[in-house]
Design an enzyme around this catalytic site. Structure first.
Site, PDB file in Angstrom:
ATOM      1  N   HIS A  91       0.841  -1.194   0.000  1.00  0.00           N
ATOM      2  CA  HIS A  91       0.000   0.000   0.000  1.00  0.00           C
ATOM      3  C   HIS A  91       0.880   1.250   0.000  1.00  0.00           C
ATOM      4  CE1 HIS A  91       0.736  -0.733   4.295  1.00  0.00           C
ATOM      5  NE2 HIS A  91       0.399   0.522   4.556  1.00  0.00           N
ATOM      6  N   ASP A  95       5.544   4.578   5.413  1.00  0.00           N
ATOM      7  CA  ASP A  95       6.427   3.559   5.976  1.00  0.00           C
ATOM      8  C   ASP A  95       6.460   2.272   5.158  1.00  0.00           C
ATOM      9  OD1 ASP A  95       3.721   3.253   6.931  1.00  0.00           O
ATOM     10  OD2 ASP A  95       4.450   1.708   8.309  1.00  0.00           O
ATOM     11  N   HIS A 182      -7.542  -1.313   5.648  1.00  0.00           N
ATOM     12  CA  HIS A 182      -6.466  -0.397   6.069  1.00  0.00           C
ATOM     13  C   HIS A 182      -6.541   0.939   5.354  1.00  0.00           C
ATOM     14  CE1 HIS A 182      -2.821   0.796   8.027  1.00  0.00           C
ATOM     15  NE2 HIS A 182      -2.198   0.989   6.875  1.00  0.00           N
ATOM     16  N   GLU A 229       1.500  -8.234  10.103  1.00  0.00           N
ATOM     17  CA  GLU A 229       1.778  -7.069  10.936  1.00  0.00           C
ATOM     18  C   GLU A 229       1.320  -7.334  12.365  1.00  0.00           C
ATOM     19  OE1 GLU A 229      -0.465  -3.828  11.724  1.00  0.00           O
ATOM     20  OE2 GLU A 229      -2.104  -4.160  10.300  1.00  0.00           O
TER      21      GLU A 229
END
Length: 535
Positions: A91, A95, A182, A229
């Site tokens: 994505h 980061d 997300h 994650e």
């Protein structure tokens, strides 16, 4: 330290070469080198090599640092950098994608880039914002806007749910992206070569919201490794979405009723639409109907166009639509809504230009301003905070997760904030917007995909270390959490013993296993730092 803990190897390459030889005689090993986000959040980047494939998973930067910790450790790849078959991006967030031009233009990596169309569109805006902000702050950025454009011009698009065949230098690689929630365009990446596969989650949410649906990955993928994650691995959200939304709405309306101003730092423009949709549907919406709403200029209109272009990715279906929701994961019983340009608050958004509108920050009356970046490390959100912080009538909505060493993280923790001299009297509201899976969501997703092993990344060291054992006990599969710089080696061969060239005192028994080896050993390789986990 006793002699039995020490090996005769002084370099990581010597150890890896020896173990590689052993593994190759028992089946093709899988290597995963952690270049970023190992027991940490920021600069996500993993080098994956198995069955002849050579891939990079994500290529992000850390917003909290300006030194060597800002970007992934590309130097550690050495000659492997030139042999990459592809770079896969989950994505567009800073980061996960902000180091791309550094890799492709500055370091001249020629590997093709793969991402979804929304990710490509929004990565362009994110990189432009990064470069402009760096220039305004006189901070060094190792690439230009031209570099960013050239980098993204090489992107090859991934289509949701469709398998893309990548012809590598020595083998064919299959990549299938699955919806991860997300942010707009975010996907989990299922990488397969022959009978071996790895599922990489990127960031994902197991709860739907007013902007996006919950992550939706098929049952029973059974990858050899699931890399997930672990941002909120120590958190279980017991309150529903409505409770969080009510808390946010109460904080905003209280400030407005006191003629205060509200700053909402954002990292993704989709959150602007989600908050506006909340304002429109909430019973107290009338309290905000005359309050001016502003969003940072420049990127705002382009981002809105991108979101409107990709409404098929957003929460535009009703609860229970099996084609768009994951029925096995919670959605809090709240019906989904289209959130783009369909409510009166979104249509009222005006662009805020620093040069033209700065004076209104001190003008009487209320206003709501959405500004980047979300962690207030620099840029407009930081400048506006400093302008409004001394007034007790004002409210600042601090995001639920903040990168280490950023302004917002120091603000939440109560540490002194460098460069901020005025007294902080404004109300600070720490809101967890729910764009990451919590501990329960991680466990459920792991059970759903049925991986043979699980690797945790993108999480705080202490929290991840504790959660790793809990997850392993719950799933009854190996779970581990390597740090930045570690190399992970996975074998799925039948049980056997190490070559006689390594004594049992040096390593001991290993059966189908997962091994991770710290890259930086100093003068000796210490085997007490090498972990073998039965697979």
């Amino acid at each position: 330290m006793t002699a039995m803990h020490k090996a005769s190897f002084t370099k990581h390459e010597e150890l890896q070469s020896l173990i590689t030889g052993v593994l190759r005689r028992r089946g093709m090993p899988c290597y995963l080198q952690v270049l970023g986000a190992g027991c940490d959040v920021g600069r996500s980047c993993l080098h994956l090599s198995f069955s002849g494939a050579n891939l990079l998973l994500d290529c992000g930067a850390h917003p909290g640092f300006a030194d060597a910790r800002r970007f992934p450790d590309f130097k550690s790849l050495g000659s492997k950098l030139s042999s990459l078959d592809a770079i896969l991006i989950s994505h567009f967030h800073f980061d996960h994608a902000a180091a791309l031009p550094l890799l492709t233009e500055t370091l001249q990596c020629q590997a093709p880039l793969y991402m979804t169309e929304p990710t490509r569109d929004l990565a362009e805006l994110m990189l432009s914002d990064f470069i402009s902000t760096s220039a305004s702050r006189r901070q060094h950025c190792p690439f230009s806007k031209a570099d960013a454009r050239n980098c993204l011009a090489r992107v090859r698009l991934l289509c949701l749910g469709q398998t893309t065949a990548i012809q590598g230098k020595s083998t064919e690689i299959s990549v299938t992206p699955y919806y991860s929630g997300h942010v707009l365009g975010a996907v989990m990446l299922h990488v397969r070569v022959g009978s071996t596969s790895v599922l990489y989650s990127g960031d994902y949410s197991t709860r739907s919201d007013r902007h996006l649906r919950a992550a939706n990955v098929p049952f029973g993928l059974e990858p050899d490794l699931f890399i997930t994650e672990a941002t909120y691995c120590s958190t279980v959200r017991r309150e529903g979405r409505r409770a969080q939304e009510d808390a946010l709405m109460n904080a905003v309306t209280e400030a407005v009723c006191n003629e205060g101003k509200v700053l909402v730092p954002i990292s993704a423009f989709g959150r602007v639409h989600a908050v506006c949709a909340l304002f429109a549907s909430h019973p107290d919406a009338d309290l905000l109907k005359n309050v001016p709403l502003y969003v940072v200029s420049g990127l705002a209109s382009k981002a809105i166009n991108s979101y409107e272009k990709h409404t098929d990715w957003t929460a535009n279906t009703k609860k229970g639509d099996s084609t768009h929701t994951d029925a096995s994961l919670p959605n809090d019983g709240v019906e989904q809504q289209a959130t783009l340009a369909c409510d009166p608050f979104t249509s009222r958004l005006k662009t805020f230009n620093r040069n033209e509108h700065w004076g209104m920050l001190e003008a009487p009356g209320s206003m709501i301003l959405f500004a980047t970046p979300g962690n207030m490390s620099t840029g407009l959100s930081l400048d506006v905070f400093r302008e409004w912080a001394s007034d007790s009538r004002n409210t600042v909505v601090v995001p639920g997760f903040c990168f280490a060493n950023t302004f917002a993280s120091k603000l939440i923790s109560g540490h002194s904030v460098e460069g901020h001299s005025s007294e902080i009297n404004c109300r600070l509201v720490n809101m967890m917007f729910g764009s990451h899976a919590d501990a329960r969501g991680i466990v459920r997703t792991c059970r759903k995909v049925k991986a043979r092993a699980v690797m945790l990344v993108h999480g705080d060291r202490d929290k991840v270390t504790q959660f790793r054992q809990q997850l392993s006990d719950a799933l009854e599969v190996p779970c581990f959490a390597p740090a930045n710089g570690d190399t992970v080696v996975i074998s799925t061969s039948s049980p056997s013993r190490l070559s006689p060239s390594l004594s049992r005192n040096q390593i001991g028994w290993f059966e189908p296993y997962i091994l991770y080896v710290p890259v930086a050993f100093g003068s000796d390789c210490i085997f007490s730092s090498v972990h073998f986990i039965r697979s």
